[in-house]
Design a protein around this motif. Sequence first.
Motif, PDB file in Angstrom:
ATOM      1  N   SER A 433      63.124  83.650 142.262  1.00  0.00           N
ATOM      2  CA  SER A 433      63.957  84.334 140.775  1.00  0.00           C
ATOM      3  C   SER A 433      65.379  84.154 141.182  1.00  0.00           C
ATOM      4  O   SER A 433      66.135  83.865 140.192  1.00  0.00           O
ATOM      5  N   LEU A 434      65.965  84.373 142.428  1.00  0.00           N
ATOM      6  CA  LEU A 434      67.311  84.169 142.458  1.00  0.00           C
ATOM      7  C   LEU A 434      67.761  82.576 142.425  1.00  0.00           C
ATOM      8  O   LEU A 434      68.870  82.550 141.955  1.00  0.00           O
ATOM      9  N   LYS A 435      66.932  81.487 142.810  1.00  0.00           N
ATOM     10  CA  LYS A 435      67.304  80.386 142.454  1.00  0.00           C
ATOM     11  C   LYS A 435      67.110  80.076 141.027  1.00  0.00           C
ATOM     12  O   LYS A 435      67.918  78.979 140.776  1.00  0.00           O
ATOM     13  N   GLN A 436      66.377  80.766 140.166  1.00  0.00           N
ATOM     14  CA  GLN A 436      65.954  80.346 139.057  1.00  0.00           C
ATOM     15  C   GLN A 436      67.144  80.531 138.174  1.00  0.00           C
ATOM     16  O   GLN A 436      68.008  81.581 138.127  1.00  0.00           O
ATOM     17  N   GLN A 437      67.373  79.493 137.263  1.00  0.00           N
ATOM     18  CA  GLN A 437      68.567  79.529 136.247  1.00  0.00           C
ATOM     19  C   GLN A 437      68.122  80.064 134.925  1.00  0.00           C
ATOM     20  O   GLN A 437      66.929  80.128 134.547  1.00  0.00           O
ATOM     21  N   SER A 438      68.949  80.812 134.254  1.00  0.00           N
ATOM     22  CA  SER A 438      68.716  81.308 132.970  1.00  0.00           C
ATOM     23  C   SER A 438      67.997  80.312 132.045  1.00  0.00           C
ATOM     24  O   SER A 438      68.420  79.085 131.917  1.00  0.00           O
ATOM     25  N   GLY A 439      66.964  80.820 131.288  1.00  0.00           N
ATOM     26  CA  GLY A 439      66.443  79.652 130.346  1.00  0.00           C
ATOM     27  C   GLY A 439      65.106  79.325 130.912  1.00  0.00           C
ATOM     28  O   GLY A 439      64.444  78.529 130.456  1.00  0.00           O
ATOM     29  N   THR A 440      64.820  79.795 132.110  1.00  0.00           N
ATOM     30  CA  THR A 440      63.356  79.624 132.590  1.00  0.00           C
ATOM     31  C   THR A 440      62.604  80.533 132.474  1.00  0.00           C
ATOM     32  O   THR A 440      62.986  81.696 132.613  1.00  0.00           O
ATOM     33  N   GLN A 741      62.159  76.378 126.601  1.00  0.00           N
ATOM     34  CA  GLN A 741      61.711  76.240 127.865  1.00  0.00           C
ATOM     35  C   GLN A 741      61.181  74.867 127.976  1.00  0.00           C
ATOM     36  O   GLN A 741      61.224  74.201 129.281  1.00  0.00           O
ATOM     37  N   ARG A 742      61.019  73.970 126.997  1.00  0.00           N
ATOM     38  CA  ARG A 742      60.228  72.570 127.402  1.00  0.00           C
ATOM     39  C   ARG A 742      61.503  71.523 126.563  1.00  0.00           C
ATOM     40  O   ARG A 742      61.069  70.552 126.356  1.00  0.00           O
ATOM     41  N   THR A 743      62.739  72.019 126.886  1.00  0.00           N
ATOM     42  CA  THR A 743      63.762  71.061 126.428  1.00  0.00           C
ATOM     43  C   THR A 743      63.759  70.113 127.338  1.00  0.00           C
ATOM     44  O   THR A 743      63.755  68.824 126.703  1.00  0.00           O
ATOM     45  N   ARG A 744      63.759  70.195 128.543  1.00  0.00           N
ATOM     46  CA  ARG A 744      63.567  69.001 129.427  1.00  0.00           C
ATOM     47  C   ARG A 744      62.389  67.938 129.230  1.00  0.00           C
ATOM     48  O   ARG A 744      62.499  66.778 129.164  1.00  0.00           O
ATOM     49  N   GLU A 745      61.302  68.677 129.212  1.00  0.00           N
ATOM     50  CA  GLU A 745      60.033  67.819 128.748  1.00  0.00           C
ATOM     51  C   GLU A 745      60.199  67.010 127.634  1.00  0.00           C
ATOM     52  O   GLU A 745      59.947  65.864 127.425  1.00  0.00           O
ATOM     53  N   ILE A 746      60.619  67.774 126.377  1.00  0.00           N
ATOM     54  CA  ILE A 746      60.775  66.960 125.188  1.00  0.00           C
ATOM     55  C   ILE A 746      61.787  65.980 125.257  1.00  0.00           C
ATOM     56  O   ILE A 746      61.663  64.731 124.518  1.00  0.00           O
ATOM     57  N   ALA A 818      56.278  79.192 110.758  1.00  0.00           N
ATOM     58  CA  ALA A 818      56.696  79.740 111.732  1.00  0.00           C
ATOM     59  C   ALA A 818      56.886  78.826 112.905  1.00  0.00           C
ATOM     60  O   ALA A 818      58.016  78.704 113.413  1.00  0.00           O
ATOM     61  N   GLY A 819      56.093  77.726 112.892  1.00  0.00           N
ATOM     62  CA  GLY A 819      56.190  76.951 113.958  1.00  0.00           C
ATOM     63  C   GLY A 819      57.022  75.767 113.343  1.00  0.00           C
ATOM     64  O   GLY A 819      57.576  74.761 114.394  1.00  0.00           O
ATOM     65  N   LEU A 820      57.195  75.496 112.075  1.00  0.00           N
ATOM     66  CA  LEU A 820      57.999  74.135 111.649  1.00  0.00           C
ATOM     67  C   LEU A 820      59.281  74.425 111.941  1.00  0.00           C
ATOM     68  O   LEU A 820      60.008  73.222 112.409  1.00  0.00           O
ATOM     69  N   ILE A 821      60.105  75.579 111.994  1.00  0.00           N
ATOM     70  CA  ILE A 821      61.513  75.694 112.467  1.00  0.00           C
ATOM     71  C   ILE A 821      61.835  75.235 113.903  1.00  0.00           C
ATOM     72  O   ILE A 821      62.571  74.297 114.127  1.00  0.00           O
ATOM     73  N   PRO A 822      61.089  75.856 114.632  1.00  0.00           N
ATOM     74  CA  PRO A 822      61.261  75.320 116.142  1.00  0.00           C
ATOM     75  C   PRO A 822      60.983  74.212 116.478  1.00  0.00           C
ATOM     76  O   PRO A 822      61.514  73.285 117.167  1.00  0.00           O
ATOM     77  N   ALA A 823      59.975  73.500 115.739  1.00  0.00           N
ATOM     78  CA  ALA A 823      59.471  71.981 115.950  1.00  0.00           C
ATOM     79  C   ALA A 823      60.480  71.224 115.518  1.00  0.00           C
ATOM     80  O   ALA A 823      60.870  69.977 116.058  1.00  0.00           O
ATOM     81  N   ARG A 824      61.000  71.313 114.236  1.00  0.00           N
ATOM     82  CA  ARG A 824      62.259  70.408 113.713  1.00  0.00           C
ATOM     83  C   ARG A 824      63.392  70.636 114.591  1.00  0.00           C
ATOM     84  O   ARG A 824      64.064  69.659 114.738  1.00  0.00           O
ATOM     85  N   ARG A 825      63.633  71.802 115.210  1.00  0.00           N
ATOM     86  CA  ARG A 825      64.888  72.074 116.083  1.00  0.00           C
ATOM     87  C   ARG A 825      64.718  71.166 117.243  1.00  0.00           C
ATOM     88  O   ARG A 825      65.462  70.513 118.022  1.00  0.00           O
ATOM     89  N   ALA A 826      63.208  71.183 117.757  1.00  0.00           N
ATOM     90  CA  ALA A 826      63.008  70.386 119.232  1.00  0.00           C
ATOM     91  C   ALA A 826      62.970  68.959 118.831  1.00  0.00           C
ATOM     92  O   ALA A 826      63.342  68.073 119.569  1.00  0.00           O
ATOM     93  N   ALA A 827      62.845  68.551 117.546  1.00  0.00           N
ATOM     94  CA  ALA A 827      62.790  66.921 117.336  1.00  0.00           C
ATOM     95  C   ALA A 827      64.253  66.474 116.909  1.00  0.00           C
ATOM     96  O   ALA A 827      64.323  65.398 117.428  1.00  0.00           O
ATOM     97  N   ARG A 833      71.413  64.627 126.454  1.00  0.00           N
ATOM     98  CA  ARG A 833      71.796  65.983 126.850  1.00  0.00           C
ATOM     99  C   ARG A 833      70.413  66.811 127.329  1.00  0.00           C
ATOM    100  O   ARG A 833      70.814  67.625 128.397  1.00  0.00           O
ATOM    101  N   ALA A 834      69.261  66.571 126.834  1.00  0.00           N
ATOM    102  CA  ALA A 834      68.114  67.295 127.371  1.00  0.00           C
ATOM    103  C   ALA A 834      67.844  67.005 128.878  1.00  0.00           C
ATOM    104  O   ALA A 834      67.516  67.971 129.630  1.00  0.00           O
ATOM    105  N   LEU A 835      67.936  65.752 129.129  1.00  0.00           N
ATOM    106  CA  LEU A 835      67.897  65.430 130.749  1.00  0.00           C
ATOM    107  C   LEU A 835      68.729  65.893 131.670  1.00  0.00           C
ATOM    108  O   LEU A 835      68.606  66.085 132.824  1.00  0.00           O
TER     109      LEU A 835
END
Length: 838
Positions: A433-440, A741-746, A818-827, A833-835
């Motif tokens: 937890s102490l090593k974990q960065q915010s956003g995980t 949470q999946r920014t890097r994966e995407i 509800a899923g379309l908005i975060p899906a379009r944001r992810a796309a 920047r994600a990497l």
Amino acid sequence: MARLTSDLRFALRQIMRSPGFAIIAIITLALAIGANTAIFTLLNQALLRALPVKDPNQLVVLSYAGSREGHKSSEGGDSPDHDHYFSYPMYRDLRDNNTVLSGLIAVAPASAGVSWNNHAEQVPVELVSGNYFQTLGVQPAVGRLLLPSDETFENANPVAVLSFDYWKSHLAEAPVAGKTLLVNGHPFTIAGVAAPGFRSMVWDQHPDLYVPITMQPVIMPEWSYLSDHRSAWLTMVGRLRPGETRQHASASLNPLWLSLRTREFALLHDQSAKARETFISRSRLNLDAGSRGFSPHRDDVRMPLFIMMGMVALVMAMAVVNVAGLLLVRAAARVREFSMRFALGATNWQVLRQLLAEGLLLGISSAVAGLLMARPALRALIAWMAGRNPDSAFSPALDWRVLLFTVAAALTASLLFSLAPAFQFWNPRLVESLKQQSGTGSGGALKFRRTCVALQISLSLVLIVGAGLFMRTIQNLRKVNPGFVTDHLLTFGLAPEFAGYQPGQIAPVEQRTLEALAALPGVRFVGATNDADLAGEEIRGDVKVAGYNPKAEDEDFEVELPWVSDRYLQTLGIPLIAGRYFSASDSATATKVIIVNQAFARHYFGSPQNALGHHVSRGPDRPETDSMIVGVVGDAKHASVRDPASATVYRPFVQAEKPVALNFYVRTWQPPDAAAAGIRAAINNIDSKLIVDDLTTLSIQINDTLVSERAMALLASTFGLLATMLAGIGLYGILAYSTAQRTREIGIRMALGSQRRAVVNLILRETLYLVGITLAVTVPISMAMTRALRSQLFNVSSTDVYVYAVGITTIVLVAALAGLIPARRAASIDPARALRTE
């Protein structure tokens, strides 16, 4: 206490650091708590609250098991082996000869025309025994109340007590004690005014006037009940003597009851052994708990209120799950904070205490906001349910029981949603937890949040289906064919006796009214009856059919028995099947005639044609040739559109032995509202003292009888909409968080050539998969749960395919949105920047 104060202060600082989260959480919970408070207030007033009288727990409501014979004037409230209506002679015998009750009171509802300072109006009246207020322990606000000495013999006690609300709203709190007002044209002396807050021992009655039972012939001149052992019209409530129990009182009263029944049996026409068995041997007197008084309609609202309470409980569960999900998202951002506290020596209990303190503040704030919402919502709901009736059985007042319920609901909700982040931190992994960065965040927390969303979807489906079933019920009720045409039809009541007309003057003025209304321009037909249609009223009685052999030994000969005018059936548009309608030649001196409906003709004669010419007597003490059937008409629903048409015998009111108060029906060519002014003017030209009561269209009157169904449909739809919004918000929150949470994966997927559309499809596919799995599990559960609604539905199955299809489609559309908005944001993520995101 110091530690609690410190925890609350720290919790307040933490909450204020996230004002957006706090506002959303408080509004979500406040809506749910407000809805629960509002519905519980109604349930409390109808089913739990005691009468505002002295020692209500000592009161008992009397009812009996056993057969009866004769006339019964009932407002409802009976159940098998619990008949609540007694004759006046029976009341006096029980009152004067028992040793276990310190007081026994009797009451009957009525209406009367009241004139004060030359202003006449029709008001609700309660005929009460002289010891009514004394036994209940009600005190006067002005003057005195009725006393036993005010109940002596017939028409000897023209005194009245005003209700506090009537005195305040209609008489402007004027000095009234000792003054005179006219009741049905007769002078009554005002004894005093009842205490504020007291209305009646009957929960849903709101009398403006209380008069002694012995004045019944003045208040109800069409009947003579006081000396009739066979007329059941009074409800009775007793007060146990100090130290007496209901069980012992019942055992003591039943020998007296059976001796009185034995004496009354000698007055009956049927003296057979079977009649004796049902009237005496199987009879008993019941003493039921009476702290809440008697209500003829309490059982009618019991199930609707329980259903509504169950629906708002589901809304509350959704709100708790929703806030728990929000707290989990917020907790993910506080992992390093709590890990640091654990590293510095904080215990699990200290962290749990801190989270509970934050939850408590949210719960208390939500409870306050919910109470502020509940009061105006209640006021609006009660006004909407009351419709044109100024007196409602409910009030927006919140008593201690409601406040306790609200506090309990808020504390329970606080505990439940506070436990969600507490479990996440219960076994901390400090190094990670102490090593974990915010956003995980942890996979376990993500699964828990998905579970929360699945619960919200499940509860939403149940509420949407419930709302759909009630909406279908209302649609079906409004489409019911009652057996006659309801449009272009006005109705109103007219009771000449309320204006002081004597019995011999009533029928002539009613006939003049029919003629005056028929002469108005734009009027097609005019009719009248003493048994209002589709108004929740019934006038029933036993008949004897000449030449008919009963199909069973205990066959029921009770039928609907309205008195009608000669053009009544044509006015309503009830079709003639055989024979003829009534005509002007069916006068008071002519041969007595009747018209029956198809249900009556089929039951007793096999067909409408076979019924013509047969004779029917109107009671056991009349000859079999009393009245002859001259016509058969179609079946028509009477009390409500829910009930099937029953056997009915129509009788011309001019052949009645006693005058009857009539409800008039006017069928117009023009829109009915346009004829209202002309109707009032025509009545005023006949006699300005005549009171036109409740002039309205039949469509509005029918709508008034469906207030329970309409209220359930409205509330269920509101709760369903609220639940859908909560589910949508919850689903959006979990998808937005999990996508972040999946920014890097995407980013990796897009760097390797994945198209934006593929990313959108990936998010939506996972969303719909979660929704699909949830619905597959929920639909069978929902079908089982909605079986509890069957008694409140009309011509719709609790598993109606159309309703479920609409519910499932709604959930899927909300989930997709509800899923379309975060899906379009992810796309739209920039892979480079994600990497670089840690």
